[in-house]
Design a protein around this motif. Structure first.
Motif, mmCIF file in Angstrom:
data_model
loop_
_atom_site.group_PDB
_atom_site.id
_atom_site.type_symbol
_atom_site.label_atom_id
_atom_site.label_comp_id
_atom_site.label_asym_id
_atom_site.label_seq_id
_atom_site.Cartn_x
_atom_site.Cartn_y
_atom_site.Cartn_z
ATOM 1 N N SER A 199 32.619 81.994 57.930
ATOM 2 C CA SER A 199 31.989 83.108 58.631
ATOM 3 C C SER A 199 31.408 83.997 57.544
ATOM 4 O O SER A 199 32.143 84.716 56.865
ATOM 5 C CB SER A 199 33.022 83.871 59.466
ATOM 6 N N GLY A 200 30.114 83.874 57.322
ATOM 7 C CA GLY A 200 29.503 84.544 56.173
ATOM 8 C C GLY A 200 30.032 83.872 54.923
ATOM 9 O O GLY A 200 29.976 82.656 54.783
ATOM 10 N N ASP A 201 30.602 84.667 54.025
ATOM 11 C CA ASP A 201 31.191 84.118 52.806
ATOM 12 C C ASP A 201 32.684 83.863 52.944
ATOM 13 O O ASP A 201 33.321 83.379 52.025
ATOM 14 C CB ASP A 201 30.966 85.092 51.634
ATOM 15 N N GLU A 202 33.247 84.222 54.093
ATOM 16 C CA GLU A 202 34.692 84.100 54.311
ATOM 17 C C GLU A 202 35.039 82.768 54.965
ATOM 18 O O GLU A 202 34.360 82.330 55.885
ATOM 19 C CB GLU A 202 35.180 85.231 55.232
ATOM 20 N N PRO A 203 36.115 82.141 54.497
ATOM 21 C CA PRO A 203 36.553 80.922 55.187
ATOM 22 C C PRO A 203 37.092 81.270 56.571
ATOM 23 O O PRO A 203 37.672 82.340 56.779
ATOM 24 C CB PRO A 203 37.666 80.388 54.280
ATOM 25 N N LEU A 204 36.877 80.394 57.519
ATOM 26 C CA LEU A 204 37.355 80.631 58.878
ATOM 27 C C LEU A 204 38.876 80.781 58.909
ATOM 28 O O LEU A 204 39.420 81.426 59.792
ATOM 29 C CB LEU A 204 36.904 79.505 59.804
ATOM 30 N N SER A 205 39.553 80.227 57.911
ATOM 31 C CA SER A 205 41.018 80.326 57.870
ATOM 32 C C SER A 205 41.506 81.770 57.774
ATOM 33 O O SER A 205 42.674 82.044 58.032
ATOM 34 C CB SER A 205 41.583 79.493 56.722
ATOM 35 N N LYS A 206 40.605 82.703 57.448
ATOM 36 C CA LYS A 206 40.985 84.119 57.447
ATOM 37 C C LYS A 206 41.336 84.569 58.872
ATOM 38 O O LYS A 206 42.174 85.434 59.073
ATOM 39 C CB LYS A 206 39.841 84.967 56.891
ATOM 40 N N TRP A 207 40.670 83.988 59.863
ATOM 41 C CA TRP A 207 40.904 84.346 61.263
ATOM 42 C C TRP A 207 41.641 83.256 62.036
ATOM 43 O O TRP A 207 42.165 83.511 63.097
ATOM 44 C CB TRP A 207 39.585 84.642 61.965
ATOM 45 N N ALA A 208 41.610 82.055 61.516
ATOM 46 C CA ALA A 208 42.197 80.920 62.236
ATOM 47 C C ALA A 208 43.414 80.400 61.479
ATOM 48 O O ALA A 208 43.279 79.597 60.559
ATOM 49 C CB ALA A 208 41.163 79.823 62.408
ATOM 50 N N LYS A 209 44.566 80.874 61.863
ATOM 51 C CA LYS A 209 45.803 80.423 61.225
ATOM 52 C C LYS A 209 46.184 79.058 61.781
ATOM 53 O O LYS A 209 45.935 78.738 62.939
ATOM 54 C CB LYS A 209 46.941 81.415 61.480
ATOM 55 N N VAL A 210 46.808 78.256 60.932
ATOM 56 C CA VAL A 210 47.273 76.932 61.336
ATOM 57 C C VAL A 210 48.782 76.884 61.134
ATOM 58 O O VAL A 210 49.288 77.271 60.085
ATOM 59 C CB VAL A 210 46.581 75.828 60.514
ATOM 60 N N TYR A 211 49.462 76.414 62.149
ATOM 61 C CA TYR A 211 50.923 76.352 62.134
ATOM 62 C C TYR A 211 51.367 74.896 62.103
ATOM 63 O O TYR A 211 50.894 74.084 62.899
ATOM 64 C CB TYR A 211 51.493 77.063 63.364
ATOM 65 N N ASN A 212 52.268 74.599 61.165
ATOM 66 C CA ASN A 212 52.804 73.258 61.016
ATOM 67 C C ASN A 212 54.312 73.338 61.211
ATOM 68 O O ASN A 212 55.020 73.813 60.328
ATOM 69 C CB ASN A 212 52.465 72.690 59.640
ATOM 70 N N PRO A 213 54.809 72.934 62.364
ATOM 71 C CA PRO A 213 56.251 73.005 62.596
ATOM 72 C C PRO A 213 57.032 72.357 61.451
ATOM 73 O O PRO A 213 56.678 71.265 61.003
ATOM 74 C CB PRO A 213 56.442 72.236 63.904
ATOM 75 N N PRO A 214 58.082 73.032 60.965
ATOM 76 C CA PRO A 214 58.803 72.553 59.774
ATOM 77 C C PRO A 214 59.847 71.481 60.074
ATOM 78 O O PRO A 214 60.905 71.450 59.436
ATOM 79 C CB PRO A 214 59.457 73.840 59.256
ATOM 80 N N TYR A 215 59.561 70.623 61.035
ATOM 81 C CA TYR A 215 60.503 69.577 61.426
ATOM 82 C C TYR A 215 59.782 68.247 61.524
ATOM 83 O O TYR A 215 58.568 68.200 61.713
ATOM 84 C CB TYR A 215 61.126 69.894 62.797
ATOM 85 N N THR A 216 60.554 67.172 61.422
ATOM 86 C CA THR A 216 59.984 65.839 61.607
ATOM 87 C C THR A 216 60.503 65.179 62.887
ATOM 88 O O THR A 216 59.909 64.215 63.354
ATOM 89 C CB THR A 216 60.298 64.923 60.406
ATOM 90 N N THR A 217 61.555 65.703 63.455
ATOM 91 C CA THR A 217 62.087 65.170 64.695
ATOM 92 C C THR A 217 61.289 65.751 65.859
ATOM 93 O O THR A 217 61.138 66.962 65.969
ATOM 94 C CB THR A 217 63.583 65.530 64.848
ATOM 95 N N SER A 218 60.781 64.885 66.721
ATOM 96 C CA SER A 218 59.893 65.292 67.803
ATOM 97 C C SER A 218 60.486 66.398 68.673
ATOM 98 O O SER A 218 59.797 67.369 68.997
ATOM 99 C CB SER A 218 59.538 64.083 68.665
ATOM 100 N N SER A 219 61.738 66.292 69.041
ATOM 101 C CA SER A 219 62.342 67.314 69.913
ATOM 102 C C SER A 219 62.408 68.670 69.222
ATOM 103 O O SER A 219 62.215 69.704 69.862
ATOM 104 C CB SER A 219 63.729 66.879 70.389
ATOM 105 N N ASN A 220 62.639 68.678 67.909
ATOM 106 C CA ASN A 220 62.653 69.947 67.167
ATOM 107 C C ASN A 220 61.247 70.536 67.059
ATOM 108 O O ASN A 220 61.072 71.750 67.140
ATOM 109 C CB ASN A 220 63.248 69.750 65.772
ATOM 110 N N VAL A 221 60.260 69.668 66.871
ATOM 111 C CA VAL A 221 58.866 70.112 66.822
ATOM 112 C C VAL A 221 58.493 70.729 68.166
ATOM 113 O O VAL A 221 57.906 71.824 68.222
ATOM 114 C CB VAL A 221 57.926 68.936 66.467
ATOM 115 N N TYR A 222 58.840 70.069 69.242
ATOM 116 C CA TYR A 222 58.573 70.564 70.599
ATOM 117 C C TYR A 222 59.180 71.952 70.790
ATOM 118 O O TYR A 222 58.499 72.883 71.229
ATOM 119 C CB TYR A 222 59.149 69.579 71.622
ATOM 120 N N ASP A 223 60.459 72.099 70.460
ATOM 121 C CA ASP A 223 61.143 73.387 70.635
ATOM 122 C C ASP A 223 60.497 74.477 69.791
ATOM 123 O O ASP A 223 60.346 75.618 70.236
ATOM 124 C CB ASP A 223 62.628 73.266 70.281
#
Length: 161
Positions: free
Chosen positions: A119-143
């Protein structure tokens, strides 16, 4: 009251994972199309797809990109990100690759779909946060997603205010 959101994702790879997120009931989103209905719209061409996206994004406060292995490369995901951002909506991403699909498989982690946008000179990541659940087990990721998604949506909307 749940925020009205638009879910962006790679249908072919992730529809089962996306359905899990939808079933959490944490946010209100557009109706998910069946493969047949999507094909019907797709057969009408790009203008029909754009119209469906535009119509279903109306009245939504936030775009949630549910990120799987190939999401970042999808033409319509890119269109949805650009449209939502240009329309002033909150924008965020959530990695869903560790949720199991209908066959019980997880996927490889995909690229951040916002890396290609500025967006202009700014990366979109300034406004668009990305979340990566800190688990590898599907049920924990879901929760983890279920417990946090509403807050992430509020933060994304607040960033755009």
């Amino acid at each position: 009251m749940a925020r009205r959101t638009f879910l962006s994702f790679c249908y072919q790879d992730d529809h089962w994972r996306v359905q899990q997120v939808k079933n959490m009931g944490v946010v209100e989103e557009q109706p998910l199309l069946s493969a047949n209905k999507w094909e019907e719209i797709e057969d009408q061409g790009d203008a029909a797809i754009e119209q469906w996206i535009d119509d279903n994004m109306k009245g939504k406060s936030c775009l949630i990109v549910l990120i799987g292995e190939r999401t970042a490369k999808r033409k319509w995901v890119k269109y949805e990100i650009k449209k939502a951002f240009n329309d002033g909506k909150g924008v965020l991403g959530v990695y869903i690759h560790n949720l199991k699909d209908s066959d019980g498989n997880q996927a490889a982690k995909g690229q951040n779909p916002f890396d290609a946008f500025k967006s202009g000179d700014e990366p979109l990541s300034k406004w668009a946060k990305v979340y990566n659940p800190p688990y590898t087990t599907s049920s924990n990721v879901y929760d983890y997603i279920k417990d946090n998604l509403a807050d992430w949506v509020e933060k994304a909307i607040e960033l755009r205010s």
